[in-house]
Design a protein around this motif. Structure first.
Motif, PDB file in Angstrom:
ATOM      1  N   LYS A  19       0.826  -1.176  -0.139  1.00  0.00           N
ATOM      2  CA  LYS A  19      -0.167  -0.109   0.040  1.00  0.00           C
ATOM      3  C   LYS A  19       0.817   1.206  -0.041  1.00  0.00           C
ATOM      4  O   LYS A  19       0.327   2.236  -0.030  1.00  0.00           O
ATOM      5  N   GLY A  20       2.286   0.996  -0.035  1.00  0.00           N
ATOM      6  CA  GLY A  20       2.943   2.236   0.129  1.00  0.00           C
ATOM      7  C   GLY A  20       2.760   2.846   1.471  1.00  0.00           C
ATOM      8  O   GLY A  20       2.145   2.661   2.130  1.00  0.00           O
ATOM      9  N   PHE A  21       4.141   3.791   1.704  1.00  0.00           N
ATOM     10  CA  PHE A  21       4.392   4.165   3.205  1.00  0.00           C
ATOM     11  C   PHE A  21       3.201   4.885   3.841  1.00  0.00           C
ATOM     12  O   PHE A  21       2.610   4.933   4.738  1.00  0.00           O
ATOM     13  N   HIS A  22       2.577   5.689   2.652  1.00  0.00           N
ATOM     14  CA  HIS A  22       1.702   6.597   3.264  1.00  0.00           C
ATOM     15  C   HIS A  22       0.227   6.055   3.329  1.00  0.00           C
ATOM     16  O   HIS A  22      -0.906   6.458   3.806  1.00  0.00           O
ATOM     17  N   GLY A  23       0.120   4.825   2.600  1.00  0.00           N
ATOM     18  CA  GLY A  23      -1.040   4.153   2.869  1.00  0.00           C
ATOM     19  C   GLY A  23      -1.414   3.206   3.827  1.00  0.00           C
ATOM     20  O   GLY A  23      -2.174   2.594   4.202  1.00  0.00           O
ATOM     21  N   TYR A 102      12.758   2.466  -3.540  1.00  0.00           N
ATOM     22  CA  TYR A 102      12.599   3.545  -4.766  1.00  0.00           C
ATOM     23  C   TYR A 102      11.140   4.057  -4.810  1.00  0.00           C
ATOM     24  O   TYR A 102      11.281   5.053  -5.469  1.00  0.00           O
ATOM     25  N   GLN A 103      10.315   3.723  -3.898  1.00  0.00           N
ATOM     26  CA  GLN A 103       8.920   4.351  -4.230  1.00  0.00           C
ATOM     27  C   GLN A 103       8.972   5.530  -2.963  1.00  0.00           C
ATOM     28  O   GLN A 103       8.045   6.383  -3.542  1.00  0.00           O
ATOM     29  N   GLU A 104       9.447   5.437  -2.000  1.00  0.00           N
ATOM     30  CA  GLU A 104       9.269   6.171  -0.869  1.00  0.00           C
ATOM     31  C   GLU A 104      10.446   7.086  -0.561  1.00  0.00           C
ATOM     32  O   GLU A 104      10.402   7.775   0.482  1.00  0.00           O
ATOM     33  N   SER A 105      11.465   7.170  -1.268  1.00  0.00           N
ATOM     34  CA  SER A 105      13.107   7.466  -0.820  1.00  0.00           C
ATOM     35  C   SER A 105      12.864   9.154  -0.917  1.00  0.00           C
ATOM     36  O   SER A 105      13.456   9.698   0.144  1.00  0.00           O
ATOM     37  N   TYR A 107      10.291  10.577   0.489  1.00  0.00           N
ATOM     38  CA  TYR A 107       9.664  11.194   1.923  1.00  0.00           C
ATOM     39  C   TYR A 107      10.554  11.040   2.870  1.00  0.00           C
ATOM     40  O   TYR A 107      10.165  10.992   4.045  1.00  0.00           O
ATOM     41  N   LYS A 162      10.381  -3.483 -10.569  1.00  0.00           N
ATOM     42  CA  LYS A 162       9.044  -3.136 -10.702  1.00  0.00           C
ATOM     43  C   LYS A 162       8.499  -4.396 -11.576  1.00  0.00           C
ATOM     44  O   LYS A 162       7.202  -4.548 -11.534  1.00  0.00           O
TER      45      LYS A 162
END
Lengths: 212, 212
Positions: A19-23, A102-105, A107, A162
DNA sequence: CAAAACAGACCAACCAGTCGGTCTCTAAAA
DNA sequence: TTTTAGAGACCGACTGGTTGGTCTGTTTTG
């Protein structure tokens, strides 16, 4: 005991990847780890520190591998071969870490970001250096701009996060072999006058030469 | 008038690129666009829709370009050459869009995500198909697994968003030329018996062959 | 004058982080 | 051996601030 800490790391990694860091909220992490807010904040200063730890474990490992590969071999051809292979294989070991990486770096809090950036740059420089070296010895084509070539290689490998899956059609070793082959075909000078001949260097009998 | 809509898109794009989707609040967007909450929600249903619009404009453009390149040429070599060139050049036009695209794509709401995914897959399939075609005609090395090679190419190009800058050392055209050269060196069969010879195809006199 | 475009006060939900407190385990004191 | 003292691990209700989104009203446009 640092047992809970490991549990939190592992479960949060899975959640972040999905869900990602913010999810993902701290309460969700806490619930999935069978612990409490107190438990969480006993082991981590903040949610951001958790993100940092994930980043750091992966990049530290990669950097160590690259350094080793660089020290063991002398020939730039061999060097780039082992660096690429090790690099590709890391995606099998640390896939979730890398995805989050790679998706949250962007933040990461500045203090954390700087630490990570330093290690990442160190790795990049190692790749650049090997290319430069290869061009000096005449093994690699001198007409290729080193920076562009380096970034092409880094990108091609990094992108693996990916699409790679352990259950996919190809194993990580097969992928590594193909990548090494592609990169060497791209950079090797055709008249490489070094001790090793082109063909013997390029493919350590990769799996796909045997297929029909 | 759809003027404010454009302003919001442009400023939010800059903000997202700097701080990420979650690092920017609607109030910040509104302030930077010299408007109000009312103005924003008059043009966009939600913050998520804004993210979707950004994704969609970029991927729609890329797909259109690739289709065109595919229809204009017949030879797989020419095809892959134009697709790569067009693909690389998109990073000059849509850099901010692409940055947001790759960094925040997993925060898209399911309904939006599906639409985007369809277009992205269409593009991927086009690249795969060209490789397959080239292998059938004998222009490309048959021993390379098509999927791995395709993902290597996509990755290498996609990664450009992480490092390309208009003020950088190399122009986007130079980068495109090097990429085409690298890719063709990697995939071309050495005994390409087609109408066009290896060398003439590989480099349309890229900038770096003239240097010194 | 009707409809679209915009303003901005307001709200309900959420979320990272806090804080007082409990439980357990070890080790020194009695 | 029993008691006491203390430290680290963990709990969970609570909070203060933030945020996306709404709603009512005003202005502009055609």
């Amino acid at each position: 005991m640092a047992e809970l800490r490991e549990t939190i790391l592992k479960t949060s990694l899975e959640l972040f990847e999905q869900k990602g860091f913010h999810g993902v909220t701290v309460n969700q992490i806490v619930a999935a780890s069978n612990t409490s807010k107190g438990g969480f904040y006993h082991h981590f200063q903040s949610k951001d520190e958790l993100l940092f730890v994930i980043h750091d474990t992966f990049i530290t490992y990669v950097l160590k591998e690259a350094k080793a590969a660089n020290e063991i071999h002398r020939s730039p051809i061999k060097k780039i071969q082992s660096i690429i292979k090790a690099f590709v294989k890391v995606f099998d070991l640390y896939k979730p870490h890398i995805s989050v990486f790679y998706q949250e770096s962007n933040y990461l809090k500045p203090e954390y970001e700087e630490q990570i950036k330093r290690k990442r740059d160190a790795f990049k420089q190692m790749v650049f250096h090997v290319i430069e070296e290869g061009q000096e010895t005449g093994d690699f084509r001198k007409e290729l701009p080193m920076e562009i070539t380096g970034m092409a290689i880094l990108g091609m490998v990094n992108w693996i996060y990916k699409w790679y899956s352990r259950d996919g059609k190809y194993s990580i070793d097969e992928i590594a072999d193909v990548y090494v082959d592609i990169i060497l075909h791209a950079v090797l000078a055709t008249n490489s006058v070094h001790e090793e001949s082109l063909q013997s260097q390029m493919l350590e009998r990769p799996f796909f030469t045997n297929e029909k």
